[in-house]
Design an enzyme around this catalytic site. Structure first.
Site, PDB file in Angstrom:
ATOM      1  CB  CYS A  55     -50.422  -4.605 -60.294  1.00 39.87           C
ATOM      2  SG  CYS A  55     -49.053  -3.668 -59.334  1.00 39.87           S
TER       3      CYS A  55
ATOM      4  CB  CYS B 265     -47.080   0.538 -58.196  1.00 37.85           C
ATOM      5  SG  CYS B 265     -46.859  -1.307 -58.560  1.00 37.85           S
TER       6      CYS B 265
ATOM      7  CG  ASP C 217     -30.091  21.644 -54.682  1.00 35.32           C
ATOM      8  OD1 ASP C 217     -30.623  22.590 -54.094  1.00 35.32           O
ATOM      9  OD2 ASP C 217     -30.623  20.873 -55.678  1.00 35.32           O
TER      10      ASP C 217
ATOM     11  CB  CYS D 127     -48.899  -0.927 -62.842  1.00 36.55           C
ATOM     12  SG  CYS D 127     -49.804  -0.438 -60.927  1.00 36.55           S
TER      13      CYS D 127
END
Length: 447
Positions: free
Chosen positions: A231, A206, A357, A209
């Site tokens: 949340c 999230c 890479d 949070c």
């Protein structure tokens, strides 16, 4: 127009003419030359254009192509960069080659590399930004997805009046904190059901949070109807949405957007997202749904390297660009639905445009290859040893593996493949190199 800009544009257009007339062309050199003479030339070139910028990790090229098809319903000419040359020099080259419309508005639909969004918006103020998705890609350039997202936001901040048309199924695009008006698109055809997805999925936290997101509907990777159990963060309201998917094959998709039936002549769930983004742009510019559906349903030539079908001595060769784990997994899922047996080629390069890479091939789910349908696997490219070893680890039997020393050898092995259908999955510069060889052998026309 200043004398400096005029000289730069003249030199750029002359070099473009010369390359097209006497060589195989070149999408970026004229732009490089023009920028060398006038670093701010885009201000002049883009003057009086309405500009749509399309960016994100996957789907930029096809979304751009489909958007151009849709907008031709309304605009007589649409400037774009169809070859996928999406950095500043490529965009300058696109403007150099375009003639302004004699009547009506001038519009440009520009595929833009994520890191180049803040560069382009130094000189161009777009009408809209289209955001496709955010996944790990070219780790040597971007690092994690948050770096990529921040680069895009940096560019958008320079155009606070521009409308953002974003994939609402991507959690990071629901945390923009910008003054711009935002329209969201996404998938909304499944029944709600609590769904868990792998813990190592990109963007699963999230943004508010940092709790792990949960999903009620899931498309693939981090895309879907997400919510945070800790949340109030959840997927935003969608303005444009896929309301049903009726049928999917490796070469087509039948679905509906806001109830409007669409018949797309290209396979893959990821390409339904690309069509949805193009639909959203069309509606934003007040094109009627039926007109958009008609444009998206036209069965014309495939876009460069995006399920481009090439006949090689009777073999139906489908060339598909792959560049990161999420995109490759979606391609593998798509080709797995092929009803017939087929041959597979995997070409891996590690140049700057590919990402130097190559560790991303270990995150791709090669273990899910439908080996019962695959008669033989050809490996090639500049990093042929790496991809060959990866496929061996994934369980591809040694007797099915053929290693090609160079691209001519790849083509010879395709000609002698035991199946009519051949899928070639290749990184960006490998696509370019293979197409160049196919042109030299007369299988593809130049241009």
């Amino acid at each position: 127009m200043s004398l400096k800009s005029s000289l730069a544009i003249t030199a750029g257009r002359f070099s473009q003419w010369f390359l097209k007339t006497f060589t195989n062309g070149g999408t970026s050199f004229p732009g490089k030359l023009t920028l060398k003479l006038d670093p701010e030339v885009l201000k002049t070139l883009a003057k009086n254009y309405e500009v749509i910028i399309i960016t994100g990790t996957n789907g930029k090229t096809l979304t751009t192509a489909l958007t151009v098809k849709v907008l031709k319903n309304k605009y007589s000419q649409v400037l774009t960069n169809p070859s996928g040359s999406n950095m500043e020099q490529g965009i300058v080259s696109a403007f150099l080659s375009n003639k302004k419309a004699k009547n009506g508005k001038n519009i440009a639909v520009l595929e833009t590399d994520e890191a180049n969004v803040p560069i382009i918006t130094n000189y161009i103020t777009p009408t809209a930004f289209v955001l496709t998705n955010i996944f790990r890609d070219q780790m040597d350039r971007f690092g994690e997805i948050y770096t990529t997202n921040n680069l895009i936001l940096e560019g958008i901040k320079k155009a606070p009046q521009a409308t953002i048309i974003a994939n609402g199924d991507t959690p990071l695009f629901n945390n923009l904190n910008l003054p711009n008006p935002v329209l969201y698109y996404g998938f909304d055809y499944q029944e709600e059901k609590e769904t868990t997805i792998p813990a190592n999925t990109d963007g699963l936290l999230c943004p508010n949070c940092q709790h792990v997101l949960h999903y009620l509907k899931h498309s693939y990777a981090n895309l879907g109807q997400y919510y945070c159990p800790s949340c109030d963060f959840k997927r935003p309201k969608l303005t444009y949405k896929v309301t049903s998917i009726h049928k999917q094959t490796p070469t087509s998709s039948q679905f509906a957007i806001n109830g409007q039936p669409i018949n797309l002549h290209i396979g893959g769930t990821y390409n339904i997202y690309n069509a949805l983004a193009a639909y959203a742009v069309g509606r934003f510019l007040n094109i009627q749904p039926q007109k958009i559906a008609q444009a998206l349903s036209e069965n014309d030539e495939k876009v460069f390297g995006r399920q481009e079908v090439i006949n090689v001595d009777g073999k139906e060769v489908t060339l598909i660009l792959v560049k990161n784990p999420v995109g490759l997994d979606q391609v593998l899922e798509m080709i797995s639905t092929t009803p017939n047996t087929f041959s597979l080629a995997m070409l891996l390069n590690a140049n700057y445009a590919d990402g130097i890479d190559t560790s991303w091939i270990w995150d791709a789910q090669f273990e899910k290859l439908p080996l019962d349908k695959i008669t033989n696997v050809i490996t090639g490219g500049e990093r042929v040893k790496d991809i060959t070893f990866r496929l061996k680890v994934a369980g591809v039997p040694s007797q099915k593996l053929q290693t090609a020393s160079d691209l001519k050898n790849v083509i010879e092995q395709i000609k002698t493949a035991p199946t009519k259908d051949v899928y070639i999955l290749a990184t960006y510069t490998a696509v370019l190199q293979l197409r160049k060889e196919l042109i030299s052998q007369g299988y593809i026309k130049e241009g």
